[in-house]
Design a protein around this motif. Structure first.
Motif, short mmCIF file in Angstrom:
data_model
loop_
_atom_site.label_atom_id
_atom_site.label_comp_id
_atom_site.label_asym_id
_atom_site.label_seq_id
_atom_site.Cartn_x
_atom_site.Cartn_y
_atom_site.Cartn_z
N ARG A 90 33.42 -69.35 -53.61
CA ARG A 90 34.24 -69.77 -54.72
C ARG A 90 34.86 -68.61 -55.51
O ARG A 90 36.05 -68.58 -55.78
CB ARG A 90 33.39 -70.61 -55.67
CG ARG A 90 34.19 -71.12 -56.81
CD ARG A 90 33.71 -72.46 -57.22
NE ARG A 90 34.36 -72.85 -58.43
CZ ARG A 90 33.83 -73.67 -59.29
NH1 ARG A 90 32.64 -74.16 -59.06
NH2 ARG A 90 34.48 -74.01 -60.36
N ASN A 106 38.80 -67.73 -55.82
CA ASN A 106 39.52 -67.68 -57.09
C ASN A 106 40.31 -66.39 -57.23
O ASN A 106 41.45 -66.42 -57.70
CB ASN A 106 38.54 -67.82 -58.26
CG ASN A 106 38.17 -69.27 -58.48
OD1 ASN A 106 38.94 -70.16 -58.13
ND2 ASN A 106 37.01 -69.52 -59.03
N GLU A 146 43.28 -66.70 -55.06
CA GLU A 146 44.24 -67.69 -55.56
C GLU A 146 45.05 -67.09 -56.71
O GLU A 146 46.26 -67.28 -56.80
CB GLU A 146 43.50 -68.95 -56.03
CG GLU A 146 44.45 -70.01 -56.55
CD GLU A 146 44.14 -71.38 -56.00
OE1 GLU A 146 42.99 -71.60 -55.59
OE2 GLU A 146 45.05 -72.21 -55.96
#
Lengths: 278, 172
Positions: A45, A49, A52
């Motif tokens: 995760r 992130n 992203e």
């Protein structure tokens, strides 16, 4: 015993070094196993992130080409609509849709990280378990194929690119139907190699290569690329074929994850056949 | 001591981010990918403990691995490099030993000392990295070419950093 302990104490740096290298090799080997979800990968995760965030910035520089791609795809899809078809058959009562069951569904996703410069390349996409992505699903772009899902987390998935030494995709020549497998030799990220095509098959530059549909991952008839160059090595029974990929692997940004609704059925049947053989 | 640790922590994060966001995507002709993040291992103080150095190397490689989906590939290469660094420094040590707070920089040791040191460390790292990545010898010369070209570019970036960001005033 005391001497052994003394030996270990004197060389403790070397033993720590060995231990760390051992951990590294264990991680490398584990990473190569196709199925296992791993915590330490870019479907993690935090890592997702960061990528992203980076992607949110760099995406602006590509907006124009992405728009063009989407417009082209819209046009292609529109041409598939019933409204844009002309029924040439004069007969009435031909309703074929009640026979056709849905076989594949598609999950749209955005590429948030990508590489093409290594021997083994991966992509990260912003769809995961919550959106229905599972390991071993195929990933397509609007032009061609991209790869196969490896690990999934809640909202991200990492994808083994076609540009990977373990990637081998069942492909066929569109015109003659001969089946081969598509691999990558690690050189040009735009060019893959088609193996196992017998040397008596007639080839021409620009011939279209498609997926065969033999695996449970890729639907049949998805365009992969065009024959760029071919020759037969002396004493070889097979052609050596260079295939120009249709997907530009270094700029691909919008992809589709393929969900084969009958995948489990096919896999179970094939495993059954294998165990019966043994 | 604490400010020094903070400085290295900040450099650790910065080098990792630069590597995964910029240098990993710098791909020249399919052959050349530089890995300047290993600069951190080059510029740790000479007095750092060997175990500490190994752990820093391992963590640095592992961080880059996590971002590049390469398992423990970078970690294996950086750990190897961190293992060899003290051996090289010991073989090269001046007769009266290093200053206790000496840090390997061009400004402190001179170009003629720094070049072979950096070059050897980079080549150890890149050779391990590229041959482990391919994991077979059938592509031996292709990999060798890749190693040499990439090492050259990494070295260029390291020297760029040395001349741009290491100031003379901070004699340490």
């Amino acid at each position: 015993m005391r001497n052994v302990l003394l030996f270990i104490y004197r060389n403790h740096v070397f033993f720590v070094f060995l231990l760390l290298e051992f951990v590294c090799f264990w991680l490398i080997v584990r990473n190569n196993n196709f199925h296992r979800g791993s915590v330490l990968s870019s479907s993690n995760r935090l890592v997702g992130n960061v990528y992203e965030l980076n992607n949110n910035v760099t995406e602006y520089f590509r907006l124009k080409t992405v728009n063009e791609e989407l417009a082209l795809e819209n046009a292609a899809l529109r041409s598939l609509l019933n409204e844009s078809k002309y029924i040439s058959s004069g007969r009435k009562g031909e309703v074929k849709d009640s026979v056709a069951r849905q076989h594949y569904t598609y999950i749209p996703a955005k590429v948030v990280n990508n590489s093409t410069d290594r021997r083994n390349n991966y992509l990260t996409i912003n769809r995961g378990i919550l959106q229905g992505v599972e390991p071993e699903m195929a990933v397509l772009s609007s032009e061609g194929i991209v790869g196969i899902v490896k690990d999934v987390s809640k909202n991200y998935a990492s994808v083994i690119s076609v540009l990977h030494q373990n990637s081998s995709i069942s492909a066929k020549l569109k015109d003659s139907g001969y089946i081969g497998s598509l691999v990558w030799d690690g050189r040009d990220p735009q060019v893959a190699q088609l193996m196992d095509i017998p040397n008596h098959v007639e080839l021409a530059e620009g011939m279209l290569i498609q997926t065969s549909g033999f695996s449970s991952m890729f639907p049949a008839g998805i365009n992969i690329g065009k024959v760029k160059e071919f020759h037969v090595d002396e004493g070889d029974n097979f052609h050596s074929i260079d295939v120009e990929l249709l997907t530009n692997m270094s700029t691909v940004s919008m992809v589709y994850v393929v969900d084969n609704l009958m995948r489990m059925e096919q896999i179970e049947l094939e495993e059954q056949a294998q165990t019966d053989d043994d | 001591m604490t400010t020094d640790s903070l400085k290295y922590l900040w450099q650790f994060a910065l080098l990792c981010l630069l590597q995964v966001l910029i240098f990993n995507h710098l791909n020249l002709g399919g052959y050349v990918n530089p890995f300047p993040y290993i600069y951190l291992i080059l510029i740790l103080p000479i007095s750092i403990g060997r175990i500490q150095l190994l752990l820093v190397g391992f963590l640095l490689g592992l961080t880059v691995d996590v971002f590049s989906d390469t398992g423990g590939l970078h970690a294996a290469a950086t750990t190897l490099m961190a293992f060899y660094r003290p051996l090289y420094l010991k073989a090269q040590s001046p007769r009266e030993g290093y200053e206790s707070a000496a840090v390997p920089h061009i400004k402190t040791f001179g170009f003629a000392w720094f070049l072979p040191y950096a070059a050897l460390m980079v080549i150890i790292h890149h050779t391990a990295l590229f041959y482990l990545e391919v994991f077979r010898f059938s592509e031996f010369f292709h990999t060798l070419l890749k190693t040499l070209l990439s090492s050259t570019l990494t070295l260029a970036f390291i020297f760029l950093a040395e001349y741009l960001f290491v100031s003379t005033r901070r004699r340490r």
